[in-house]
Design a protein around this motif. Structure first.
Motif, PDB file in Angstrom:
ATOM      1  N   SER A 193       9.613  -6.184  -3.927  1.00 49.97           N
ATOM      2  CA  SER A 193       9.759  -5.763  -5.326  1.00 49.97           C
ATOM      3  C   SER A 193      11.164  -5.236  -5.592  1.00 49.97           C
ATOM      4  O   SER A 193      11.795  -5.593  -6.602  1.00 49.97           O
ATOM      5  CB  SER A 193       8.740  -4.675  -5.675  1.00 49.97           C
ATOM      6  OG  SER A 193       7.436  -5.085  -5.354  1.00 49.97           O
ATOM      7  N   GLU A 210      17.257   1.915   1.498  1.00 52.36           N
ATOM      8  CA  GLU A 210      16.103   1.488   2.307  1.00 52.36           C
ATOM      9  C   GLU A 210      16.022   2.362   3.559  1.00 52.36           C
ATOM     10  O   GLU A 210      16.987   2.459   4.321  1.00 52.36           O
ATOM     11  CB  GLU A 210      16.246   0.001   2.678  1.00 52.36           C
ATOM     12  CG  GLU A 210      15.307  -0.509   3.753  1.00 52.36           C
ATOM     13  CD  GLU A 210      13.814  -0.293   3.453  1.00 52.36           C
ATOM     14  OE1 GLU A 210      13.370  -0.690   2.367  1.00 52.36           O
ATOM     15  OE2 GLU A 210      13.115   0.284   4.321  1.00 52.36           O
ATOM     16  N   TYR A 233       3.732 -10.734   8.337  1.00 54.17           N
ATOM     17  CA  TYR A 233       2.433 -11.371   8.132  1.00 54.17           C
ATOM     18  C   TYR A 233       2.640 -12.458   7.097  1.00 54.17           C
ATOM     19  O   TYR A 233       3.639 -12.460   6.367  1.00 54.17           O
ATOM     20  CB  TYR A 233       1.358 -10.360   7.701  1.00 54.17           C
ATOM     21  CG  TYR A 233       1.763  -9.401   6.616  1.00 54.17           C
ATOM     22  CD1 TYR A 233       1.718  -9.774   5.278  1.00 54.17           C
ATOM     23  CD2 TYR A 233       2.197  -8.116   6.926  1.00 54.17           C
ATOM     24  CE1 TYR A 233       2.083  -8.896   4.273  1.00 54.17           C
ATOM     25  CE2 TYR A 233       2.580  -7.228   5.924  1.00 54.17           C
ATOM     26  CZ  TYR A 233       2.526  -7.632   4.602  1.00 54.17           C
ATOM     27  OH  TYR A 233       2.906  -6.761   3.607  1.00 54.17           O
ATOM     28  N   ASP A 255       0.419 -15.587   0.964  1.00 55.99           N
ATOM     29  CA  ASP A 255       0.155 -16.708   0.055  1.00 55.99           C
ATOM     30  C   ASP A 255       0.799 -16.348  -1.259  1.00 55.99           C
ATOM     31  O   ASP A 255       0.474 -15.323  -1.864  1.00 55.99           O
ATOM     32  CB  ASP A 255      -1.358 -16.900  -0.130  1.00 55.99           C
ATOM     33  CG  ASP A 255      -1.985 -17.461   1.125  1.00 55.99           C
ATOM     34  OD1 ASP A 255      -1.298 -18.197   1.848  1.00 55.99           O
ATOM     35  OD2 ASP A 255      -3.153 -17.150   1.388  1.00 55.99           O
ATOM     36  N   THR A 272       7.625   7.535  -1.796  1.00 56.03           N
ATOM     37  CA  THR A 272       8.201   8.885  -1.859  1.00 56.03           C
ATOM     38  C   THR A 272       8.515   9.254  -3.310  1.00 56.03           C
ATOM     39  O   THR A 272       8.299  10.384  -3.743  1.00 56.03           O
ATOM     40  CB  THR A 272       9.520   8.941  -1.047  1.00 56.03           C
ATOM     41  OG1 THR A 272       9.268   8.461   0.269  1.00 56.03           O
ATOM     42  CG2 THR A 272      10.067  10.351  -0.972  1.00 56.03           C
ATOM     43  N   ASP A 314       3.986  -2.212  -5.255  1.00 58.32           N
ATOM     44  CA  ASP A 314       2.901  -1.455  -4.624  1.00 58.32           C
ATOM     45  C   ASP A 314       2.963   0.029  -4.968  1.00 58.32           C
ATOM     46  O   ASP A 314       1.932   0.697  -5.030  1.00 58.32           O
ATOM     47  CB  ASP A 314       2.945  -1.632  -3.102  1.00 58.32           C
ATOM     48  CG  ASP A 314       2.202  -2.890  -2.646  1.00 58.32           C
ATOM     49  OD1 ASP A 314       1.849  -3.720  -3.508  1.00 58.32           O
ATOM     50  OD2 ASP A 314       1.974  -3.043  -1.425  1.00 58.32           O
ATOM     51  N   GLY A 349      -4.593 -10.617  -2.485  1.00 59.26           N
ATOM     52  CA  GLY A 349      -3.678 -11.656  -2.005  1.00 59.26           C
ATOM     53  C   GLY A 349      -2.590 -11.990  -3.019  1.00 59.26           C
ATOM     54  O   GLY A 349      -2.113 -13.111  -3.067  1.00 59.26           O
ATOM     55  N   ALA A 370       2.610  -9.442  -3.517  1.00 54.40           N
ATOM     56  CA  ALA A 370       4.017  -9.864  -3.504  1.00 54.40           C
ATOM     57  C   ALA A 370       4.353 -10.581  -4.808  1.00 54.40           C
ATOM     58  O   ALA A 370       5.406 -10.357  -5.413  1.00 54.40           O
ATOM     59  CB  ALA A 370       4.272 -10.775  -2.308  1.00 54.40           C
TER      60      ALA A 370
HETATM   61  C1  LIG Z   1      -1.924  -8.081   5.887  1.00 51.94           C
HETATM   62  C2  LIG Z   1      -1.425  -8.247   4.467  1.00 51.94           C
HETATM   63  C3  LIG Z   1      -1.517  -9.481   3.851  1.00 51.94           C
HETATM   64  C4  LIG Z   1      -1.045  -9.666   2.541  1.00 51.94           C
HETATM   65  N1  LIG Z   1      -1.152 -10.888   1.965  1.00 51.94           N
HETATM   66  C5  LIG Z   1      -0.624 -11.098   0.754  1.00 51.94           C
HETATM   67  C6  LIG Z   1      -0.672 -12.404   0.174  1.00 51.94           C
HETATM   68  O1  LIG Z   1      -1.243 -13.346   0.739  1.00 51.94           O
HETATM   69  N2  LIG Z   1      -0.091 -12.586  -1.051  1.00 51.94           N
HETATM   70  C7  LIG Z   1       0.561 -11.563  -1.716  1.00 51.94           C
HETATM   71  O2  LIG Z   1       1.115 -11.807  -2.794  1.00 51.94           O
HETATM   72  N3  LIG Z   1       0.586 -10.305  -1.197  1.00 51.94           N
HETATM   73  C8  LIG Z   1       0.012 -10.057   0.020  1.00 51.94           C
HETATM   74  N4  LIG Z   1       0.048  -8.806   0.552  1.00 51.94           N
HETATM   75  C9  LIG Z   1       0.611  -7.695  -0.241  1.00 51.94           C
HETATM   76  C10 LIG Z   1       2.137  -7.663  -0.224  1.00 51.94           C
HETATM   77  O3  LIG Z   1       2.634  -7.745   1.080  1.00 51.94           O
HETATM   78  C11 LIG Z   1       2.617  -6.390  -0.888  1.00 51.94           C
HETATM   79  O4  LIG Z   1       1.963  -6.202  -2.118  1.00 51.94           O
HETATM   80  C12 LIG Z   1       4.121  -6.438  -1.136  1.00 51.94           C
HETATM   81  O5  LIG Z   1       4.821  -6.720   0.054  1.00 51.94           O
HETATM   82  C13 LIG Z   1       4.593  -5.126  -1.740  1.00 51.94           C
HETATM   83  O6  LIG Z   1       5.987  -5.124  -1.824  1.00 51.94           O
HETATM   84  P1  LIG Z   1       6.778  -3.831  -2.309  1.00 51.94           P
HETATM   85  O7  LIG Z   1       8.219  -4.211  -2.241  1.00 51.94           O
HETATM   86  O8  LIG Z   1       6.217  -3.358  -3.606  1.00 51.94           O
HETATM   87  O9  LIG Z   1       6.435  -2.706  -1.234  1.00 51.94           O
HETATM   88  P2  LIG Z   1       6.754  -2.655   0.330  1.00 51.94           P
HETATM   89  O10 LIG Z   1       6.715  -4.002   0.941  1.00 51.94           O
HETATM   90  O11 LIG Z   1       5.875  -1.619   0.902  1.00 51.94           O
HETATM   91  O12 LIG Z   1       8.279  -2.179   0.398  1.00 51.94           O
HETATM   92  C14 LIG Z   1       8.634  -0.836   0.213  1.00 51.94           C
HETATM   93  C15 LIG Z   1       9.975  -0.564   0.911  1.00 51.94           C
HETATM   94  O13 LIG Z   1      10.374   0.772   0.635  1.00 51.94           O
HETATM   95  C16 LIG Z   1      10.869   1.366   1.813  1.00 51.94           C
HETATM   96  N5  LIG Z   1      10.746   2.821   1.683  1.00 51.94           N
HETATM   97  C17 LIG Z   1       9.622   3.581   1.751  1.00 51.94           C
HETATM   98  N6  LIG Z   1       9.911   4.863   1.546  1.00 51.94           N
HETATM   99  C18 LIG Z   1      11.249   4.926   1.314  1.00 51.94           C
HETATM  100  C19 LIG Z   1      12.144   5.992   1.023  1.00 51.94           C
HETATM  101  N7  LIG Z   1      11.725   7.267   0.913  1.00 51.94           N
HETATM  102  N8  LIG Z   1      13.458   5.713   0.860  1.00 51.94           N
HETATM  103  C20 LIG Z   1      13.915   4.431   0.959  1.00 51.94           C
HETATM  104  N9  LIG Z   1      13.096   3.384   1.248  1.00 51.94           N
HETATM  105  C21 LIG Z   1      11.781   3.633   1.408  1.00 51.94           C
HETATM  106  C22 LIG Z   1      10.008   0.756   2.912  1.00 51.94           C
HETATM  107  O14 LIG Z   1      10.634   0.856   4.184  1.00 51.94           O
HETATM  108  C23 LIG Z   1       9.893  -0.689   2.421  1.00 51.94           C
HETATM  109  O15 LIG Z   1      10.957  -1.497   2.878  1.00 51.94           O
HETATM  110  C24 LIG Z   1      -0.451  -8.581   1.845  1.00 51.94           C
HETATM  111  C25 LIG Z   1      -0.372  -7.336   2.460  1.00 51.94           C
HETATM  112  C26 LIG Z   1      -0.843  -7.167   3.749  1.00 51.94           C
HETATM  113  C27 LIG Z   1      -0.739  -5.813   4.388  1.00 51.94           C
END
Ligand SMILES: Cc1cc2nc3c(=O)[nH]c(=O)nc-3n(C[C@H](O)[C@H](O)[C@H](O)COP(=O)(O)OP(=O)(O)OC[C@H]3O[C@@H](n4cnc5c(N)ncnc54)[C@H](O)[C@@H]3O)c2cc1C
Length: 397
Positions: free
Chosen positions: A11, A30, A40, A43, A156, A282, A292, A295
């Protein structure tokens, strides 16, 4: 406009890409020391895929993608018990990509002006008139017009600005883990299709990767949301006795730092923004792996937020507009995911049987649409969310 984004996940990177393309100044901080290798399979379909095409990144996503035209439910004896055709299931195109590969594509295509600081965590937020000051773990203080908390399910920024996690996290009664490993026999056994054990209350999924390794993800029921001190031992205990290739996978569990392990949960926040701070992905609206689509909703959400920031008369109106447009989409996905929990991980033999029958029926063209709606929720198109915006993307066949 200067924006600080906390989190270089899918995101955060997507938003950085989009804001820079629209002429903004962006710093991403980060916590991890570098791009996170824990992987992992994701999809990827729906509005996120449209956003990726509109951002000009579809060819790079396609190059990084895997193609698993089918998914197999496999019994303890290694026999296939049901087959799902993934092509029909997503109502359009579906790409399968490893999470680190999505982040790598987004990071590689960031405009040079975007600064990404790895190895520094956001630790403090101070709202000021007309802006925000952000404190980092290395002592630096960054001034910005807008802070975006894209720092994941345990955000956070959300804790500092909106309050403790317990208020917003809805535990769904499952733990999940994921890791990759090297076992040529498991690769050979799983290389034709995505494979999932046909087992109650716990299951392991396998994807054969190009480099000869295998990506596995695991999910099991647990009344206790607390995470184990030793995830390797917890995984060995929870998944013992599943048969087929699973003992080989359990022999190959890597060191704890190479394992992804977390609760399966959703995030429900009554507001996504406060003053000059807004949550994304998230951190704001985790839908959980049951949906699913986390992302996809992270990238599409970034696209919508950036659009509002570029077009609304003020930052506050932009963040409010983003929430107004995007919240109904993610809330529908969250409800849908919760209603699917029983089928995502059945807990009885009879539910396993019903799941097999539904999957078999889903191959009948007339029934495919019903199954697709049940699994993925309403059909949402970015161009419908952002009327008048030139989202030329039509990734559907
Ligand atoms: C097993 C599994 C399977 C999945 N399958 C799918 C799928 O098939 N299709 C799909 O669309 N989604 C899937 N998802 C969900 C998807 O992976 C997540 O919704 C998505 O990756 C969320 O991205 P994000 O960038 O919002 O959060 P995150 O990926 O959690 O990224 C947050 C980032 O912030 C960083 N961070 C945290 N705290 C701090 C801080 N205080 N200061 C600086 N950085 C910080 C972390 O290190 C991380 O890099 C799956 C999830 C899992 C666990």
């Amino acid at each position: 406009m200067r924006t600080v984004i906390s989190g270089a996940g899918i995101s955060g990177l997507a938003l950085a890409h989009r804001l820079a393309a629209l002429g903004g100044e962006v710093v991403v901080v980060e916590r991890a020391p570098g791009p996170r290798p824990q992987g992992y399979m994701i999809d990827f379909f729906g509005p996120g895929l449209e956003a990726v095409e509109a951002m000009g990144l579809l060819p790079a996503f396609e190059r990084a993608a895997y193609d698993y035209p089918e998914g197999h439910l496999v019994g303890e004896d290694g026999r296939r018990r049901a087959t799902l055709r993934t092509k029909g299931f997503a109502r359009g195109r579906l790409l399968s990509l490893m999470r680190p590969d999505i982040e790598a594509v987004l990071a590689e295509h960031l405009p040079a002006e975007v600064e990404v600081r790895y190895g520094v965590a956001l630790t403090g937020v101070d709202e000021r008139a007309g802006g925000v000051a952000v404190t980092l773990s290395d002592g630096a203080v960054l001034e910005a017009d807008l802070l975006v908390g894209a720092d994941g399910i345990h955000s956070t920024v959300r804790r500092l600005v909106f309050g403790p996690e317990e208020r917003y996290l809805r535990y769904l009664g499952l733990h999940t883990a994921a890791f990759t490993f090297d076992a040529p026999d498991v690769h050979a056994a799983t290389r034709r299709a995505f494979c999932l054990t046909d087992s109650a209350d716990r299951q392991m999924g396998f994807y054969a990767l190009r480099n000869g390794r295998v990506a596995t993800f695991l999910v099991h029921r647990s009344a206790d949301p607390a995470l184990p001190d030793d995830p390797r031992e917890a995984i060995r205990r929870a998944y013992a006795g599943l048969g087929w290739v699973t003992p080989r996978a359990l022999e190959q569990i890597p060191p704890a730092e190479e394992i992804y392990y977390d609760q399966v949960a959703q995030i429900e926040t009554p507001r996504w923004s406060s003053g000059r701070t807004v949550l994304l992905g998230d951190a704001a609206y985790a839908v959980s792996l049951l949906a699913g689509q986390g992302a996809s909703l992270g990238i599409a959400g970034a696209y919508v937020l950036a659009d509002r920031l570029a077009h609304a008369p003020s930052i506050e109106e932009a963040t409010a507009g983003f929430e107004r447009m995007w919240r109904p989409v993610v809330e529908e996905r969250q409800r849908n995911a919760r209603s699917l929990a029983r089928w995502f991980l059945p807990s009885s033999r009879s539910d396993l049987r019903i799941r097999r029958v539904v999957l078999a029926l889903s191959r009948v063209p007339f029934v495919t649409g019903f199954v697709t709606s049940a699994l993925t929720g309403k059909d949402v198109r970015l161009a419908d969310i952002l009327p008048g915006t030139p989202v030329a993307a039509r990734t559907r066949p």
